[in-house]
Structures are given as C-alpha cells and as structure tokens.
Scaffold this motif. Sequence first.
Motif, PDB file in Angstrom:
ATOM      1  N   PHE A   1     -62.287  23.298 -56.575  1.00  0.00           N
ATOM      2  CA  PHE A   1     -62.024  24.479 -56.474  1.00  0.00           C
ATOM      3  C   PHE A   1     -61.792  25.086 -55.224  1.00  0.00           C
ATOM      4  CE2 PHE A   1     -64.162  28.725 -55.152  1.00  0.00           C
ATOM      5  CZ  PHE A   1     -63.245  29.819 -55.957  1.00  0.00           C
ATOM      6  N   GLU A   2     -62.572  24.525 -53.949  1.00  0.00           N
ATOM      7  CA  GLU A   2     -62.364  24.933 -52.615  1.00  0.00           C
ATOM      8  C   GLU A   2     -60.971  24.404 -52.135  1.00  0.00           C
ATOM      9  OE1 GLU A   2     -66.747  24.647 -53.691  1.00  0.00           O
ATOM     10  OE2 GLU A   2     -65.029  23.405 -53.985  1.00  0.00           O
ATOM     11  N   ASP A   3     -60.254  23.681 -52.596  1.00  0.00           N
ATOM     12  CA  ASP A   3     -59.026  23.021 -52.220  1.00  0.00           C
ATOM     13  C   ASP A   3     -57.807  23.809 -52.477  1.00  0.00           C
ATOM     14  OD1 ASP A   3     -60.389  20.613 -51.118  1.00  0.00           O
ATOM     15  OD2 ASP A   3     -60.508  19.975 -53.089  1.00  0.00           O
ATOM     16  N   TYR A   4     -58.051  24.932 -53.469  1.00  0.00           N
ATOM     17  CA  TYR A   4     -57.041  25.737 -53.725  1.00  0.00           C
ATOM     18  C   TYR A   4     -56.790  27.086 -52.890  1.00  0.00           C
ATOM     19  CZ  TYR A   4     -56.142  22.245 -57.445  1.00  0.00           C
ATOM     20  OH  TYR A   4     -55.807  20.899 -57.988  1.00  0.00           O
ATOM     21  N   VAL A   5     -55.872  27.525 -52.607  1.00  0.00           N
ATOM     22  CA  VAL A   5     -55.910  28.821 -52.002  1.00  0.00           C
ATOM     23  C   VAL A   5     -54.591  29.736 -52.643  1.00  0.00           C
ATOM     24  CG1 VAL A   5     -56.367  27.875 -49.367  1.00  0.00           C
ATOM     25  CG2 VAL A   5     -53.965  27.874 -50.317  1.00  0.00           C
ATOM     26  N   ALA A   6     -54.853  31.051 -52.415  1.00  0.00           N
ATOM     27  CA  ALA A   6     -53.967  32.012 -53.080  1.00  0.00           C
ATOM     28  C   ALA A   6     -52.375  31.871 -52.387  1.00  0.00           C
ATOM     29  CB  ALA A   6     -54.368  33.404 -52.847  1.00  0.00           C
ATOM     30  N   GLY A   7     -51.535  31.935 -53.247  1.00  0.00           N
ATOM     31  CA  GLY A   7     -50.250  31.821 -52.793  1.00  0.00           C
ATOM     32  C   GLY A   7     -49.692  30.050 -52.500  1.00  0.00           C
ATOM     33  N   GLU A   8     -50.733  29.404 -52.903  1.00  0.00           N
ATOM     34  CA  GLU A   8     -50.202  27.998 -52.877  1.00  0.00           C
ATOM     35  C   GLU A   8     -49.218  27.706 -54.210  1.00  0.00           C
ATOM     36  OE1 GLU A   8     -52.237  23.583 -53.114  1.00  0.00           O
ATOM     37  OE2 GLU A   8     -53.436  25.362 -52.905  1.00  0.00           O
ATOM     38  N   ARG A   9     -48.056  26.792 -54.102  1.00  0.00           N
ATOM     39  CA  ARG A   9     -47.333  26.782 -55.050  1.00  0.00           C
ATOM     40  C   ARG A   9     -47.308  25.134 -55.379  1.00  0.00           C
ATOM     41  NH1 ARG A   9     -41.927  30.405 -54.835  1.00  0.00           N
ATOM     42  NH2 ARG A   9     -42.935  32.371 -55.487  1.00  0.00           N
ATOM     43  N   ILE A  10     -47.459  24.614 -56.690  1.00  0.00           N
ATOM     44  CA  ILE A  10     -47.523  23.170 -56.846  1.00  0.00           C
ATOM     45  C   ILE A  10     -46.399  22.917 -58.075  1.00  0.00           C
ATOM     46  CG2 ILE A  10     -48.822  21.450 -57.940  1.00  0.00           C
ATOM     47  CD1 ILE A  10     -51.191  23.372 -57.348  1.00  0.00           C
ATOM     48  N   ASP A  11     -45.232  22.029 -57.457  1.00  0.00           N
ATOM     49  CA  ASP A  11     -44.490  21.367 -58.363  1.00  0.00           C
ATOM     50  C   ASP A  11     -44.861  20.422 -59.287  1.00  0.00           C
ATOM     51  OD1 ASP A  11     -42.259  20.329 -59.636  1.00  0.00           O
ATOM     52  OD2 ASP A  11     -41.189  19.581 -58.106  1.00  0.00           O
ATOM     53  N   HIS A  12     -45.088  20.517 -60.637  1.00  0.00           N
ATOM     54  CA  HIS A  12     -45.789  19.457 -61.393  1.00  0.00           C
ATOM     55  C   HIS A  12     -44.849  18.194 -61.463  1.00  0.00           C
ATOM     56  CE1 HIS A  12     -49.009  22.257 -61.771  1.00  0.00           C
ATOM     57  NE2 HIS A  12     -48.184  23.085 -62.350  1.00  0.00           N
ATOM     58  N   VAL A  13     -43.696  18.137 -61.237  1.00  0.00           N
ATOM     59  CA  VAL A  13     -42.788  17.198 -60.966  1.00  0.00           C
ATOM     60  C   VAL A  13     -42.122  16.616 -62.296  1.00  0.00           C
ATOM     61  CG1 VAL A  13     -42.658  14.622 -60.032  1.00  0.00           C
ATOM     62  CG2 VAL A  13     -44.123  16.380 -59.137  1.00  0.00           C
ATOM     63  N   ASP A  14     -43.148  16.274 -63.247  1.00  0.00           N
ATOM     64  CA  ASP A  14     -42.600  15.620 -64.414  1.00  0.00           C
ATOM     65  C   ASP A  14     -41.766  16.481 -65.459  1.00  0.00           C
ATOM     66  OD1 ASP A  14     -43.954  12.935 -63.590  1.00  0.00           O
ATOM     67  OD2 ASP A  14     -45.692  14.037 -64.045  1.00  0.00           O
ATOM     68  N   GLY A  15     -40.690  15.784 -66.280  1.00  0.00           N
ATOM     69  CA  GLY A  15     -40.371  16.603 -67.241  1.00  0.00           C
ATOM     70  C   GLY A  15     -40.676  15.916 -68.550  1.00  0.00           C
ATOM     71  N   ILE A  16     -40.619  16.559 -69.663  1.00  0.00           N
ATOM     72  CA  ILE A  16     -40.739  16.111 -71.026  1.00  0.00           C
ATOM     73  C   ILE A  16     -39.636  16.638 -71.885  1.00  0.00           C
ATOM     74  CG2 ILE A  16     -42.130  15.852 -73.101  1.00  0.00           C
ATOM     75  CD1 ILE A  16     -44.659  16.502 -71.248  1.00  0.00           C
ATOM     76  N   THR A  17     -38.913  15.853 -72.755  1.00  0.00           N
ATOM     77  CA  THR A  17     -37.748  16.130 -73.673  1.00  0.00           C
ATOM     78  C   THR A  17     -38.590  16.312 -74.999  1.00  0.00           C
ATOM     79  OG1 THR A  17     -36.279  14.822 -72.188  1.00  0.00           O
ATOM     80  CG2 THR A  17     -35.660  15.479 -74.308  1.00  0.00           C
ATOM     81  N   VAL A  18     -37.842  17.234 -75.459  1.00  0.00           N
ATOM     82  CA  VAL A  18     -38.593  17.804 -76.867  1.00  0.00           C
ATOM     83  C   VAL A  18     -37.777  17.155 -77.946  1.00  0.00           C
ATOM     84  CG1 VAL A  18     -39.251  19.781 -78.477  1.00  0.00           C
ATOM     85  CG2 VAL A  18     -39.463  19.985 -75.919  1.00  0.00           C
ATOM     86  N   GLU A  19     -38.320  16.688 -78.961  1.00  0.00           N
ATOM     87  CA  GLU A  19     -37.602  16.090 -80.046  1.00  0.00           C
ATOM     88  C   GLU A  19     -37.901  16.820 -81.210  1.00  0.00           C
ATOM     89  OE1 GLU A  19     -35.520  13.783 -79.542  1.00  0.00           O
ATOM     90  OE2 GLU A  19     -36.527  12.889 -77.664  1.00  0.00           O
ATOM     91  N   GLU A  20     -36.913  17.003 -82.317  1.00  0.00           N
ATOM     92  CA  GLU A  20     -37.073  17.833 -83.443  1.00  0.00           C
ATOM     93  C   GLU A  20     -38.198  17.428 -84.272  1.00  0.00           C
ATOM     94  OE1 GLU A  20     -35.507  21.022 -83.977  1.00  0.00           O
ATOM     95  OE2 GLU A  20     -33.294  19.857 -84.133  1.00  0.00           O
ATOM     96  N   ALA A  21     -38.766  16.290 -84.373  1.00  0.00           N
ATOM     97  CA  ALA A  21     -39.605  15.846 -85.230  1.00  0.00           C
ATOM     98  C   ALA A  21     -41.032  16.300 -84.433  1.00  0.00           C
ATOM     99  CB  ALA A  21     -39.480  14.340 -85.451  1.00  0.00           C
ATOM    100  N   GLU A  22     -41.002  16.052 -83.167  1.00  0.00           N
ATOM    101  CA  GLU A  22     -42.438  16.468 -82.552  1.00  0.00           C
ATOM    102  C   GLU A  22     -42.746  18.075 -82.665  1.00  0.00           C
ATOM    103  OE1 GLU A  22     -41.990  13.138 -78.824  1.00  0.00           O
ATOM    104  OE2 GLU A  22     -41.260  15.299 -78.647  1.00  0.00           O
ATOM    105  N   HIS A  23     -41.849  18.930 -82.464  1.00  0.00           N
ATOM    106  CA  HIS A  23     -41.981  20.218 -82.701  1.00  0.00           C
ATOM    107  C   HIS A  23     -42.495  20.613 -83.990  1.00  0.00           C
ATOM    108  CE1 HIS A  23     -38.708  22.875 -84.110  1.00  0.00           C
ATOM    109  NE2 HIS A  23     -37.976  21.571 -83.731  1.00  0.00           N
TER     110      HIS A  23
END
Length: 356
Positions: free
Chosen positions: A201-223
């Motif tokens: 908790f103490e390591d985060y500050v208001a205004g901080e932005r985080i790119d979560h980097v990864d991407g996930i491609t959605v498939e018809e069967a999965e959704h």
Amino acid sequence: MTHATASKTAAGRFFEDFRIGETIRHATPRTLNAGDASLYSALYGTRFALQSADTFAKAIGYPESPIDDVLAFHVVFGKTVADVSLNAVANLGYAECRFVKAVYPGDTLTSTSEVIGLKENSNKQSGVVYVRSRGFNQHGDTVLDYVRWVMVRKRDHHSPAPDAVVPKLVEAVALADLGSACPAIERAAYDDTLSGSPNRFEDYVAGERIDHVDGITVEEAEHMIATRLYQNTAKVHFNQHSEGQGRFGRRLIYGGHVISLARALSFNGLANAFHIAAINGGRHVAPLFAGDTVFAWSEILETSVLPGRDDVGALRVRTVATKNRPCTDFPLREGDGYEPNVILDLDYWALAPRRP
C-alpha cells in the motif's frame, strides 16, 4: 387437432414492462465450487495469490481461498439478465458496487433487482433501465450490492413512455463502507515473493500511472464459455443467426468479460491489490469482438487508510482497457470523448496490505 395454449416460453422484458419501485426476484440459485474458480482462472489467466492458493489465504487470515471477487460479481449479475437485460441493446455502466461479504466454494448465490430509474431514449425505440441488484448467500447475507443501467428495446415503438426518473448516484463508495468482506490480515505472514510483488500500500501514490504491458487476444469460444459460466443468457452474446443481421453483424462480447481481462492484466503492477472492495463506476465505452486484443493501464486516483484498520489500505484505481492498442502512452481521452480504441473505463477501490 391442435389446441392454442398460453406460451410456456419467456421473451424477456421490454422497456415498457418495467415499473419504478418493483423488486424482481431472479432464478436460478447457483452454488459455486472450486471447479468454477478453476475455469475462471483458465479463461482469464488471473494470478492473484489469495484467490489461487488455500495455503496463502490461510496464512494471511482467510479460512480458505475465496471465490474471485469479479467471478462472484458476474454470477450475481448473470442471474439478473433474463429479467432485466435479455432484450438489451447494451449494458451501459455500474455504480455504488460494494463487495459486502466474501464468497467461498460451497456458497450458493441468489439475486434480486429493484427498478430505481427509467428514461426513454429520444428515438422511441429503446430506453434506459436503472436497477439496484443484490446478491445473497445461502444464509440470506448480502454479499454484493450494486447499481447498473442498461439500454433495453421497446416492444412497441409507439407505446407511451413513463415519466423519466434518473437516480442520483454517489461518485465513489465511502471509505467507511469498504473492507467488510476482508478479514483482519496478518501482515507479517503476507509473503511478497509468493504474491508476486514487493509493492504494498505505501508504495503507491496518487497520480501514478502503470502500464500493465501484456495483451490478451479474445477468441469466440472463450467469451461464450465465460458468459455461460455465469448463466448470462443475453441474446447478443450467443446467437450469430440473429446477430449477423444486427448493427454489428456478429456476436458482441459481454462487457464483464472485458472487466475480468483488465483485472487479470492488472496483476503486472498491482499484484498485491488482492481484493476489490467496491466499484465506484464503470463505463463500457465501445464494443469488443472476437479476434481483438485487450491491453490495460491503471492510474492510482487516491490512497487512503481505512478507518479502524492498520492491516490494509485502500487504493482507488482507474483501470482503462483498450482493444488492439498497447497502453505505453496511457490512452484515454480524445477531444470531448474517448480515444477510439478505449473499450472500458473502470473506477474501483482495491485493498492492499500495509507494511508490518
């Protein structure tokens, strides 16, 4: 010889079927178990330690690994679809969502919805329905309480509209209403190596932005598997025969699927934000379809100490999901609207352990 009988099938409610103040009790009770949790993990790749391991959960103060918060939300939501949004054009947003009590394997969930707002659209072909839905466990305890609004088709475009009622909703769930679903956490036993991040908790500050980097491609069967997991029967997700003739020409992915993908992606940067305590507001900005790749980034809006608790703190997080666009430059607004590839804008409170 044939005999005409009243229909035994349900076509779902249309906009003119709703009345302010009515409470709808939804079918079907659903007992969640470890199999549901495993399938949910397989569909989204979520890696949060609390929901992944009984050993981790017990070490920090839970009786066992709880059902993922978003899975519980989807199941409570899914109960409401047949009565609220079977004939929906789109699910528009959420507010005042409180996770009141933890859900564990073996718990049985039921749902009710109260109609709190109605507003016909100017095209006279649909209207917006506001409901407050609640999920209960087998003991009658409230586990989830939230408001959502959904655009629903009219049965008859010429039918008169009710007087417009739009509920006033709070911007954010109050700090005093957070944390009831989270037991006292043993901070010293919280293993940062096993959780996947040294950041508390103490390591985060208001205004901080985080790119979560990864991407996930959605498939018809999965959704489609995911939406069936929640017993969500909305037509737009399943029936290509009808949706092929609709405005998109294909099945629309359930907006909650995007929430789960964004939450899973957020592990890379927010691994210790182990519990969603509330959703302040959410907007499905644009549709998602199979073949699209989802990315996400988050901004820390606030960091707050919870009243009467020194074990966890509350992070107010804005998570934005995009389709087919990495988030290295944190895309969000463009002019008076959203950047074209933004599909979700979610504002929520998450709890993170404090340092011993």
